[in-house]
Structures are given as C-alpha cells and as structure tokens.
Scaffold this motif. Sequence first.
Motif, PDB file in Angstrom:
ATOM      1  N   THR A   3      20.545 -22.860  26.886  1.00 57.22           N
ATOM      2  CA  THR A   3      19.179 -23.339  27.142  1.00 57.22           C
ATOM      3  C   THR A   3      18.129 -22.717  27.996  1.00 57.22           C
ATOM      4  O   THR A   3      18.546 -22.327  29.166  1.00 57.22           O
ATOM      5  CB  THR A   3      19.105 -24.839  28.016  1.00 57.22           C
ATOM      6  N   PHE A   4      17.035 -22.349  27.373  1.00 54.31           N
ATOM      7  CA  PHE A   4      16.159 -21.162  27.815  1.00 54.31           C
ATOM      8  C   PHE A   4      15.215 -22.319  28.850  1.00 54.31           C
ATOM      9  O   PHE A   4      14.744 -23.040  28.246  1.00 54.31           O
ATOM     10  CB  PHE A   4      15.590 -20.474  26.998  1.00 54.31           C
ATOM     11  N   ILE A   5      15.128 -22.053  30.127  1.00 60.25           N
ATOM     12  CA  ILE A   5      14.386 -23.010  31.042  1.00 60.25           C
ATOM     13  C   ILE A   5      13.145 -22.153  31.766  1.00 60.25           C
ATOM     14  O   ILE A   5      13.656 -21.360  32.487  1.00 60.25           O
ATOM     15  CB  ILE A   5      15.207 -23.965  31.818  1.00 60.25           C
ATOM     16  N   GLY A   6      12.078 -22.510  31.641  1.00 65.66           N
ATOM     17  CA  GLY A   6      10.895 -21.851  32.236  1.00 65.66           C
ATOM     18  C   GLY A   6      10.999 -22.851  33.810  1.00 65.66           C
ATOM     19  O   GLY A   6      10.709 -23.884  33.645  1.00 65.66           O
ATOM     20  N   LEU A   7      10.690 -22.088  34.879  1.00 65.18           N
ATOM     21  CA  LEU A   7      10.608 -22.730  36.003  1.00 65.18           C
ATOM     22  C   LEU A   7       9.303 -22.782  36.462  1.00 65.18           C
ATOM     23  O   LEU A   7       8.951 -23.304  37.753  1.00 65.18           O
ATOM     24  CB  LEU A   7      11.344 -21.685  37.168  1.00 65.18           C
ATOM     25  N   GLY A   8       8.330 -22.565  35.851  1.00 60.08           N
ATOM     26  CA  GLY A   8       6.978 -22.649  36.237  1.00 60.08           C
ATOM     27  C   GLY A   8       6.426 -21.713  37.355  1.00 60.08           C
ATOM     28  O   GLY A   8       6.984 -20.417  37.310  1.00 60.08           O
ATOM     29  N   LEU A   9       5.393 -21.855  38.128  1.00 54.00           N
ATOM     30  CA  LEU A   9       4.769 -20.696  38.559  1.00 54.00           C
ATOM     31  C   LEU A   9       4.969 -20.428  40.081  1.00 54.00           C
ATOM     32  O   LEU A   9       4.780 -19.429  40.676  1.00 54.00           O
ATOM     33  CB  LEU A   9       3.238 -20.784  38.477  1.00 54.00           C
ATOM     34  N   HIS A  10       5.435 -21.711  40.866  1.00 56.57           N
ATOM     35  CA  HIS A  10       5.270 -21.479  42.406  1.00 56.57           C
ATOM     36  C   HIS A  10       6.659 -21.625  43.210  1.00 56.57           C
ATOM     37  O   HIS A  10       6.973 -20.706  43.517  1.00 56.57           O
ATOM     38  CB  HIS A  10       4.200 -22.540  43.049  1.00 56.57           C
ATOM     39  N   ASP A  11       7.368 -22.804  43.085  1.00 57.15           N
ATOM     40  CA  ASP A  11       8.213 -23.003  43.780  1.00 57.15           C
ATOM     41  C   ASP A  11       9.430 -23.970  42.859  1.00 57.15           C
ATOM     42  O   ASP A  11       9.436 -24.125  41.879  1.00 57.15           O
ATOM     43  CB  ASP A  11       8.074 -23.743  45.162  1.00 57.15           C
ATOM     44  N   GLU A  12      10.538 -24.205  43.726  1.00 56.42           N
ATOM     45  CA  GLU A  12      11.653 -24.985  43.170  1.00 56.42           C
ATOM     46  C   GLU A  12      11.152 -26.273  42.445  1.00 56.42           C
ATOM     47  O   GLU A  12      11.829 -26.866  41.503  1.00 56.42           O
ATOM     48  CB  GLU A  12      12.662 -25.345  44.136  1.00 56.42           C
ATOM     49  N   ARG A  13      10.043 -26.908  42.747  1.00 57.10           N
ATOM     50  CA  ARG A  13       9.597 -28.160  42.080  1.00 57.10           C
ATOM     51  C   ARG A  13       8.504 -28.069  40.967  1.00 57.10           C
ATOM     52  O   ARG A  13       8.004 -28.917  40.373  1.00 57.10           O
ATOM     53  CB  ARG A  13       8.643 -29.030  43.195  1.00 57.10           C
ATOM     54  N   SER A  14       8.360 -26.696  40.516  1.00 58.91           N
ATOM     55  CA  SER A  14       7.259 -26.317  39.473  1.00 58.91           C
ATOM     56  C   SER A  14       8.073 -26.663  38.066  1.00 58.91           C
ATOM     57  O   SER A  14       7.159 -26.469  37.271  1.00 58.91           O
ATOM     58  CB  SER A  14       6.662 -24.980  39.759  1.00 58.91           C
ATOM     59  N   ILE A  15       9.220 -26.762  38.012  1.00 62.85           N
ATOM     60  CA  ILE A  15       9.820 -26.988  36.884  1.00 62.85           C
ATOM     61  C   ILE A  15       9.579 -28.260  36.111  1.00 62.85           C
ATOM     62  O   ILE A  15       9.120 -29.228  36.860  1.00 62.85           O
ATOM     63  CB  ILE A  15      11.450 -26.845  37.021  1.00 62.85           C
ATOM     64  N   ARG A 102      25.518 -15.450  16.925  1.00 61.86           N
ATOM     65  CA  ARG A 102      27.112 -15.918  17.253  1.00 61.86           C
ATOM     66  C   ARG A 102      27.344 -17.339  17.137  1.00 61.86           C
ATOM     67  O   ARG A 102      28.468 -17.858  17.415  1.00 61.86           O
ATOM     68  CB  ARG A 102      27.308 -15.458  18.630  1.00 61.86           C
ATOM     69  N   GLY A 103      26.180 -17.943  16.638  1.00 62.71           N
ATOM     70  CA  GLY A 103      26.402 -19.399  16.117  1.00 62.71           C
ATOM     71  C   GLY A 103      26.589 -20.304  17.280  1.00 62.71           C
ATOM     72  O   GLY A 103      26.864 -21.370  17.407  1.00 62.71           O
ATOM     73  N   ILE A 104      25.658 -19.764  18.527  1.00 69.00           N
ATOM     74  CA  ILE A 104      25.437 -20.763  19.494  1.00 69.00           C
ATOM     75  C   ILE A 104      24.225 -21.459  19.616  1.00 69.00           C
ATOM     76  O   ILE A 104      23.062 -20.698  19.305  1.00 69.00           O
ATOM     77  CB  ILE A 104      25.472 -19.720  20.886  1.00 69.00           C
ATOM     78  N   GLU A 105      24.256 -22.975  19.575  1.00 71.08           N
ATOM     79  CA  GLU A 105      23.124 -23.465  19.691  1.00 71.08           C
ATOM     80  C   GLU A 105      22.001 -23.307  20.714  1.00 71.08           C
ATOM     81  O   GLU A 105      22.682 -22.979  21.963  1.00 71.08           O
ATOM     82  CB  GLU A 105      23.333 -24.988  19.451  1.00 71.08           C
ATOM     83  N   THR A 106      20.849 -23.018  20.519  1.00 78.08           N
ATOM     84  CA  THR A 106      19.808 -22.652  21.440  1.00 78.08           C
ATOM     85  C   THR A 106      18.526 -23.870  21.636  1.00 78.08           C
ATOM     86  O   THR A 106      18.438 -24.319  20.602  1.00 78.08           O
ATOM     87  CB  THR A 106      19.334 -21.309  21.390  1.00 78.08           C
ATOM     88  N   ARG A 107      17.999 -23.873  22.747  1.00 79.88           N
ATOM     89  CA  ARG A 107      16.713 -24.614  22.624  1.00 79.88           C
ATOM     90  C   ARG A 107      16.134 -24.050  23.688  1.00 79.88           C
ATOM     91  O   ARG A 107      16.270 -23.248  24.811  1.00 79.88           O
ATOM     92  CB  ARG A 107      17.185 -26.179  22.975  1.00 79.88           C
ATOM     93  N   VAL A 108      14.653 -24.377  23.817  1.00 80.96           N
ATOM     94  CA  VAL A 108      13.775 -23.833  24.993  1.00 80.96           C
ATOM     95  C   VAL A 108      13.167 -25.022  25.826  1.00 80.96           C
ATOM     96  O   VAL A 108      12.592 -25.851  24.889  1.00 80.96           O
ATOM     97  CB  VAL A 108      12.680 -22.806  24.276  1.00 80.96           C
ATOM     98  N   ILE A 109      13.135 -24.961  26.902  1.00 83.33           N
ATOM     99  CA  ILE A 109      12.208 -26.026  27.550  1.00 83.33           C
ATOM    100  C   ILE A 109      11.046 -25.094  28.483  1.00 83.33           C
ATOM    101  O   ILE A 109      11.462 -24.389  29.272  1.00 83.33           O
ATOM    102  CB  ILE A 109      13.115 -26.832  28.488  1.00 83.33           C
ATOM    103  N   HIS A 110       9.940 -25.518  27.893  1.00 80.15           N
ATOM    104  CA  HIS A 110       8.869 -24.329  28.435  1.00 80.15           C
ATOM    105  C   HIS A 110       8.530 -24.712  30.075  1.00 80.15           C
ATOM    106  O   HIS A 110       8.612 -25.935  30.301  1.00 80.15           O
ATOM    107  CB  HIS A 110       7.681 -24.546  27.642  1.00 80.15           C
TER     108      HIS A 110
END
Length: 266
Positions: A3-15, A102-110
């Motif tokens: 799972t690809f996860i974007g953390l946002g712009l500023h700090d640990e709460r920006s996700i 490689r047959g690994i399921e993926t997803r993206v959380i922007h």
Amino acid sequence: MLTFIGLGLHDERSITVEGREALRASDRAFAEFYTSRLVGADVADLEAYHEVEIEVRDRAGVEQDPDPILNAAETSDVAFLTAGDTMVSTTHTDLRLRAEERGIETRVIHGVTAQSAASGVTGLQNYRFGKAVTLPFPYAHGGDSVPESVIETIEANRERGLHTIVYLDIKVGMGPRGPDPDHEEYMSADHAADLLATEWADVLAVAVARAGSPDSIVAADRLSALAERNFGDPLHLLVIPGDLHHVEADALAGLADAPAELLPEH
C-alpha cells in the motif's frame, strides 16, 4: 499487499484518515524522504503518533534494491510512505509495477501534494497551469545558471498564458562532491528567484513556503524583489503566473500582497 500512502505536506497528522488506518494495520512500514520530506515531523514523530516502526530507505534502496520491500509484501501487508503523494511528483510507479509483475496486490492512498497546494494557497486556478519544471542547484547540472530546458518550459507556458509551478531542488544524501549520507540541502525561494531573475527580473512570481503548515508564507512580487527576501525554513516552491483571470488577480493581491502595478486592470 503493498500500500502506497501519501503523508501529506506538514507533519504526522497531515495523513488522511484512510492512510492512517492502513498504516496502523500494516505488518511492516517503509519510507523514503529523498524526494521530499515533512517539514513538521521526523521519523520518530511518525513512529510515535502512528504506533509503528518505520524503515527509511535511501534512493538506491528503493530504486535499485527494492527486494526487501517486495519480498515483505509477498507474505504480509506492507506500507510504503512518502511526503505528499507517492504517485504525484514523488512518483513510485516503477516500484508499483515491479510489485504487480510479481503478483503482489497494490493500492494507493493519496495525500495532499505541493501541486494542489500551490493552486489552493495562491488562488490561481488549477486548470490554468501548464507543464511544471524543477529548478536544480547549478552544481547539480554542471553549470552556473538556469538550464535551458527550464527557460524553454516557462517561456512556452507564458506564451500560452499558462502558469508554471517551479519545484525547487532537494539534495538528500548527495552533495556537490558526490554521495554524502549526511548532506541535506533544500533550495529556497529567494535563491530560486535570484537564479530566474537573470532571465526575467521584472516578471511577477509567487513564492510559497511551507504550504500546509501553520506558518506558511505566500508572497507575490517581481522575481528580483523576491530574491531579496528570506522565506525561512523549507520546503519552498515558486509559481510564475501566466495570464490572470480577474479573480486570480484579486487573489494575488489579497492573499499574496502582489503589487498593483504588476496586476492587470479590470
């Protein structure tokens, strides 16, 4: 699962809430901060807030040696983290394609990106932006000025009346003399404006500093004037506006203190 996860712009709460839930549910978490970073949090802050352990990978560890990430994702739920969005500007499409092969399921959380923030904080309409560019440190391209490709892109956008986002160079783990694990360098908006002012001294530009943070700055002026200012801590970017709709002109005046003489009359 990877799972690809974007953390946002500023700090640990920006996700996003979805991203936070996926991160906490993961069995293992990897991250990279060589393409961008959070200005308001370090790895320890992320680990404490999200109650996870995070293994930070350098560029070679993601692009040349991704097997530790992919091997883990074959048998468990793995999160891959970046600042901003993992598929916008800090793109990791290659890693996702390797996983799919490689047959690994993926997803993206922007996550929120500098690209969307540049439009939001300046008031410039997002569909009026043309091709973006990255302005490198002069030593990074072996010259002492602005690369011709950057000049050509900005000029092409201006001829079409389009705005240009100018992303500013980041050097993490790579210094003027080659690889350096302790090196971190972030181009500032005033430095970028000074470089670009050799070509367009009196052209209107907008400096954006620390978008998404409580102390963000948005300032519009001639490039030569922006070059004389100090915009503080990173991360920064510049926008070179094209033709301005009257609402955009009002936004630059009201939100970025653009000098009236640089704005169209309406």
